[in-house]
Design a protein around this motif. Structure first.
Motif, PDB file in Angstrom:
ATOM      1  N   LEU A 108       3.427   5.816  -2.950  1.00 31.95           N
ATOM      2  CA  LEU A 108       4.657   6.499  -3.360  1.00 31.95           C
ATOM      3  C   LEU A 108       4.816   6.476  -4.877  1.00 31.95           C
ATOM      4  CD1 LEU A 108       7.221   7.967  -2.530  1.00 31.95           C
ATOM      5  CD2 LEU A 108       8.331   5.744  -2.213  1.00 31.95           C
ATOM      6  N   TYR A 109       4.452   5.356  -5.505  1.00 27.63           N
ATOM      7  CA  TYR A 109       4.512   5.259  -6.973  1.00 27.63           C
ATOM      8  C   TYR A 109       3.644   6.353  -7.601  1.00 27.63           C
ATOM      9  CZ  TYR A 109       4.036   3.235 -11.679  1.00 27.63           C
ATOM     10  OH  TYR A 109       4.041   3.045 -13.035  1.00 27.63           O
ATOM     11  N   ASP A 110       2.417   6.483  -7.100  1.00 26.30           N
ATOM     12  CA  ASP A 110       1.504   7.498  -7.633  1.00 26.30           C
ATOM     13  C   ASP A 110       2.058   8.905  -7.433  1.00 26.30           C
ATOM     14  OD1 ASP A 110      -0.308   5.572  -8.459  1.00 26.30           O
ATOM     15  OD2 ASP A 110      -1.493   5.665  -6.616  1.00 26.30           O
ATOM     16  N   LEU A 111       2.715   9.111  -6.306  1.00 22.16           N
ATOM     17  CA  LEU A 111       3.292  10.421  -6.005  1.00 22.16           C
ATOM     18  C   LEU A 111       4.452  10.750  -6.947  1.00 22.16           C
ATOM     19  CD1 LEU A 111       3.293  12.827  -3.976  1.00 22.16           C
ATOM     20  CD2 LEU A 111       4.899  11.518  -2.604  1.00 22.16           C
ATOM     21  N   ALA A 131       0.836  -1.216   0.000  1.00 18.87           N
ATOM     22  CA  ALA A 131       0.000   0.000   0.000  1.00 18.87           C
ATOM     23  C   ALA A 131       0.862   1.254   0.000  1.00 18.87           C
ATOM     24  CB  ALA A 131      -0.926  -0.006   1.213  1.00 18.87           C
ATOM     25  N   ALA A 132       1.935   1.248   0.811  1.00 17.85           N
ATOM     26  CA  ALA A 132       2.826   2.413   0.865  1.00 17.85           C
ATOM     27  C   ALA A 132       3.547   2.602  -0.468  1.00 17.85           C
ATOM     28  CB  ALA A 132       3.839   2.236   1.995  1.00 17.85           C
ATOM     29  N   ARG A 184      14.959  -0.862  -0.027  1.00 22.35           N
ATOM     30  CA  ARG A 184      15.081  -1.986  -0.965  1.00 22.35           C
ATOM     31  C   ARG A 184      13.729  -2.640  -1.231  1.00 22.35           C
ATOM     32  NH1 ARG A 184      19.636  -3.243   2.204  1.00 22.35           N
ATOM     33  NH2 ARG A 184      18.461  -4.908   3.244  1.00 22.35           N
ATOM     34  N   GLN A 185      12.945  -2.835  -0.182  1.00 16.08           N
ATOM     35  CA  GLN A 185      11.647  -3.487  -0.343  1.00 16.08           C
ATOM     36  C   GLN A 185      10.692  -2.637  -1.180  1.00 16.08           C
ATOM     37  OE1 GLN A 185      12.951  -6.657   0.805  1.00 16.08           O
ATOM     38  NE2 GLN A 185      10.722  -6.785   0.730  1.00 16.08           N
ATOM     39  N   MET A 186      10.733  -1.338  -0.971  1.00 17.59           N
ATOM     40  CA  MET A 186       9.853  -0.451  -1.748  1.00 17.59           C
ATOM     41  C   MET A 186      10.287  -0.404  -3.211  1.00 17.59           C
ATOM     42  SD  MET A 186       8.891   2.659   0.867  1.00 17.59           S
ATOM     43  CE  MET A 186       7.334   3.069   0.049  1.00 17.59           C
ATOM     44  N   GLU A 187      11.594  -0.463  -3.455  1.00 19.19           N
ATOM     45  CA  GLU A 187      12.081  -0.506  -4.843  1.00 19.19           C
ATOM     46  C   GLU A 187      11.585  -1.774  -5.540  1.00 19.19           C
ATOM     47  OE1 GLU A 187      16.248   2.045  -4.810  1.00 19.19           O
ATOM     48  OE2 GLU A 187      16.308  -0.088  -4.273  1.00 19.19           O
ATOM     49  N   LYS A 188      11.644  -2.906  -4.828  1.00 19.98           N
ATOM     50  CA  LYS A 188      11.156  -4.170  -5.405  1.00 19.98           C
ATOM     51  C   LYS A 188       9.657  -4.105  -5.682  1.00 19.98           C
ATOM     52  CE  LYS A 188      14.619  -7.124  -3.167  1.00 19.98           C
ATOM     53  NZ  LYS A 188      14.845  -8.166  -2.131  1.00 19.98           N
TER      54      LYS A 188
END
Length: 259
Positions: A155-158, A150-151, A191-195
């Motif tokens: 962040l992707y949309d932002l 969800a986060a 790293r997790q958010m990049e993945k």
């Protein structure tokens, strides 16, 4: 009185000389000189206006429950304001950062906006982004894994919003609640958010071109996604709103809202 009359005569004489010299100058040269003078004046005015209009707004955003409101009050008052609940309206104020209140000299106030993280209230974010000097995306480092997708979507949309990409607004991923033993590190969260964003990139690119929810795309084709590929600078930092350890957040704000 006699001296005044002499001064008037000299001034009149000089003005006549100046007019005679101007008549000797070819019209084309006069036009060029006038154009240069006008251009220089406009340039100086533009520079002055740009300096005046330099944004002092920093936007705090992220999922509900990540601790944005506590961080807002720490920045402003140096306290947690215990009993704060999930915000349903933006908190905003213009103030001198609490850690700078005892400093001498002129200190520039900052305009901090805490935008609610609830999905239905996120459109309010678009009202503040055009004026933003920086964006702080707050992540709950303690309860990160259940909220990672969800986060990352948020962040992707932002990061694909036109107002963020065109102005190259710097983004700080602020990992809050890192004072807790079981909290994840900023390196792990990054790293997790990049993945997760890499997966989102693949799934959204497969959607029909008719879906234009995102104005821009992220990353480099055929390469794993990394925040270093973004047109704007994306960094990560630690914080603890409850203990008041927000030095990295304060540094980010002062880096982008200059004195």
């Amino acid at each position: 009185m006699e001296e005044l009359e002499q001064w008037k005569e000299q001034l009149s004489h000089l003005s006549h000389l100046a007019m005679d010299r101007l008549r000797e100058v070819p019209p084309n040269q006069l036009y060029v000189a006038a154009a240069i003078a006008i251009f220089t004046t406009l340039l100086l005015l533009s520079v002055r206006l740009l300096k005046r209009s330099k944004s002092s707004t920093v936007v705090l955003t992220g999922l509900s429950g990540s601790g944005k409101t506590v961080l807002f009050y720490q920045l402003r008052d140096g306290s947690t304001h215990e009993g704060t609940v999930t915000s349903m309206e933006p908190n905003e104020d213009t103030f001198i950062l609490h850690n700078e209140e005892t400093r001498k000299g002129k200190i520039k106030p900052v305009h901090i906006v805490d935008v609610p993280g609830h999905s239905r209230l996120r459109p309010k974010l678009d009202e503040y982004l055009p004026q933003a000097a920086g964006i702080v995306f707050v992540v709950d480092a303690l309860d990160f894994l259940p909220n990672c997708r969800a986060a990352s979507e948020y962040l992707y949309d932002l990061l694909t919003k036109g107002s963020v990409v065109r102005k190259k607004i710097p983004v700080l991923i602020l990992c809050n609640k890192t004072d807790k033993v079981t909290a994840h590190t900023k390196e792990f969260i990054r790293r997790q958010m990049e993945k997760e964003i890499d997966k989102l990139r693949a799934s959204r690119s497969a959607i029909s071109d008719a879906d234009i929810a995102n104005e821009f795309t992220l990353g480099v084709p055929d390469e794993p996604f990394s925040f270093t590929q973004c047109s704007n600078k994306v960094t990560a930092a630690d914080a603890s709103g409850l203990t008041g350890e927000i030095s990295q957040l304060e540094e980010f704000i002062r880096e982008h809202v200059k004195q």
